[in-house]
Design an enzyme around this catalytic site. Structure first.
Site, mmCIF file in Angstrom:
data_model
loop_
_atom_site.group_PDB
_atom_site.id
_atom_site.type_symbol
_atom_site.label_atom_id
_atom_site.label_comp_id
_atom_site.label_asym_id
_atom_site.label_seq_id
_atom_site.Cartn_x
_atom_site.Cartn_y
_atom_site.Cartn_z
ATOM 1 N N GLU A 1 0.792 -1.245 0.000
ATOM 2 C CA GLU A 1 0.000 0.000 0.000
ATOM 3 C C GLU A 1 0.822 1.291 0.000
ATOM 4 O OE1 GLU A 1 -2.657 -0.487 3.330
ATOM 5 O OE2 GLU A 1 -3.652 -2.212 2.446
ATOM 6 N N GLU B 1 -5.841 -11.056 -1.537
ATOM 7 C CA GLU B 1 -6.667 -10.934 -0.322
ATOM 8 C C GLU B 1 -8.143 -10.943 -0.696
ATOM 9 O OE1 GLU B 1 -5.379 -7.614 2.130
ATOM 10 O OE2 GLU B 1 -3.277 -7.978 1.663
HETATM 11 C C1 XIL Z 1 -6.248 -7.193 8.325
HETATM 12 C C2 XIL Z 1 -6.461 -8.440 9.188
HETATM 13 O O1 XIL Z 1 -7.309 -9.322 8.494
HETATM 14 C C3 XIL Z 1 -7.062 -8.058 10.518
HETATM 15 O O2 XIL Z 1 -7.106 -9.197 11.387
HETATM 16 C C4 XIL Z 1 -6.237 -6.953 11.179
HETATM 17 O O3 XIL Z 1 -6.890 -6.521 12.352
HETATM 18 C C5 XIL Z 1 -6.061 -5.769 10.230
HETATM 19 O O4 XIL Z 1 -5.488 -6.217 9.021
HETATM 20 N N1 XIL Z 1 -5.095 -5.210 3.754
HETATM 21 C C6 XIL Z 1 -4.019 -5.943 4.178
HETATM 22 C C7 XIL Z 1 -4.185 -6.915 5.295
HETATM 23 O O5 XIL Z 1 -2.957 -5.892 3.541
HETATM 24 O O6 XIL Z 1 -3.006 -7.069 6.049
HETATM 25 C C8 XIL Z 1 -5.339 -6.525 6.195
HETATM 26 O O7 XIL Z 1 -5.510 -7.554 7.174
HETATM 27 C C9 XIL Z 1 -6.589 -6.291 5.388
HETATM 28 C C10 XIL Z 1 -6.395 -5.165 4.389
#
Ligand code: XIL
Length: 373
Positions: free
Chosen positions: A155, A260
């Site tokens: 990001e 994701e």
């Molecule tokens: C999220 C996790 O799923 C949660 O458990 C945590 O509280 C916050 O982060 N983008 C990303 C991930 O790159 O690392 C994030 O994961 C979701 C959004």
């Protein structure tokens, strides 16, 4: 053991009931790409029997939901917490999976001390580069040859495609990305290295990401792939946006990973279409309409949406190397607590009981249709 066996039988029966023949994503998509899930600690520590069985039968790649983020693995300047990540990696090896590391450089889930000197003042460029180098050498080095690919930077871009003003950028300057890739490559020359972000499907951010990848390559960075997070909505990205985005990076000669994936069916909690973990919106009953269950119309629409997305992923076999869901069952998803706490979310392929949803069958059909093209 008896519990485990009977549970497997139940799961397979569940799959069969929906599909006639039991199907496993990792088998159905062989020849296309790896299919995986982000695991929470209970899953890789074998404390979630139901989740564990789904992971082992369905997926051939795993990502760590939280345990390799800086705040977890390196909470204090001289303290690394390798217990949980060691178990995560051991789980992947035991099950012969492609193991992903997430993530080395990010502005979230990183402690404030990382950017400060011993007096609590902002660190200078050399100090922060040194700290980044130590962190990457220690973490990547520990899992050399075992973690197959790393989200090196997560990001780094704003929605308009400009560089996000993070402490990394402010203290080190734009070459922090190049340095991170250099350190990661040095620590494990064989590991795949990724740049990972969300909303890259939007034109402005995509243009920024294309420029970023070009600059990284021109600077000699060993970038294997871009990770498209894929925190999708029912209407966004459009199929055209998804297709054009994969194509744009294919044309740069790198791979594309969907890293994701989830599809949010809940009402938008804010005007911003973002996956920014920093966003927080107050709870309201209107924002949580399916607390008692998902209406069939929405369930079917979700299945069609998943089918459409996977048709694009299949079209780009050879470029898309991996599709990873951000969670195993709906009950595990971060979308139950983001950006609003305590909602009932339905973004994945397995329901809260661990049963495959119609979306699971739609995804399987996409593979079967893709292969006859
Ligand atoms: C999220 C996790 O799923 C949660 O458990 C945590 O509280 C916050 O982060 N983008 C990303 C991930 O790159 O690392 C994030 O994961 C979701 C959004």
């Amino acid at each position: 053991m008896a519990f485990k066996l009977s549970f497997t039988t139940l799961l397979m029966a569940g799959l069969a009931a929906h599909a006639q023949t039991p199907a496993a994503l990792k088998d159905v998509f062989k020849g296309y790409f790896h299919v995986g899930a982000a695991l929470n600690q209970a899953q890789f520590e074998d404390r979630d029997a139901r989740g564990g069985i789904i992971v082992r039968t369905q997926f051939d790649t795993i990502s760590p939901e939280n345990v390799l983020k800086w705040e977890s693995v390196h909470p204090r300047p001289d303290a690394y917490a390798f217990d949980a990540p060691d178990k995560y990696v051991a789980f992947g090896e035991k099950n012969h999976m492609f193991i992903v590391g997430h993530t080395l450089v990010w502005h979230s889930q990183v402690p404030a001390w990382v950017f400060q000197n011993a007096k609590g003042e902002p660190l200078d460029r050399d100090g922060l580069l040194q700290r980044l180098h130590d962190h990457i050498r220690t973490v990547v080095g520990r899992y050399k040859g075992r973690i197959g690919g790393w989200d090196v930077v997560n990001e780094a871009l704003n929605e308009d495609g400009t560089m996000r003003q993070t402490p990394w950028l402010k203290i080190i300057g734009e070459d922090y990305l190049l340095k991170a890739f250099e350190y990661a490559h040095e620590a494990d020359p064989k590991a795949e290295l990724y740049y990972n972000d969300y909303s890259v499907e939007n034109q402005a951010k995509r243009n920024g990401a294309v420029e970023l990848i070009k600059k990284l390559k021109a600077g000699g960075a060993a970038v294997t792939a871009i990770g498209l997070q894929g925190h999708d909505k029912m209407e966004w990205p459009t199929i055209e946006q998804q297709d054009a985005t994969i194509l744009a990076f294919q044309q740069l000669g790198i791979k594309v990973n969907i890293t994701e994936l989830d599809v949010d069916v809940l009402p938008a909690a804010s005007q911003q279409r973002t996956a920014d973990v920093g966003l927080s919106v107050e709870a309201h009953a209107k924002l949580n309409p399916y607390a008692g269950g998902l209406p069939d119309t929405v369930q079917q629409a979700l299945a069609r949406r998943y089918g459409d997305l996977f048709a694009v992923f299949c079209k780009y076999r050879g470029t898309v190397s991996r599709v990873t869901f951000w969670g195993v069952t709906d009950g595990d998803s971060w979308l139950n607590n983001w950006p609003v706490r305590g909602r009932t979310s339905y973004p994945l392929l397995f329901d809260r009981q661990g049963q495959p949803k119609p979306a699971f069958q739609a995804v399987i059909r996409a593979a079967r249709q893709g292969s006859v093209k």
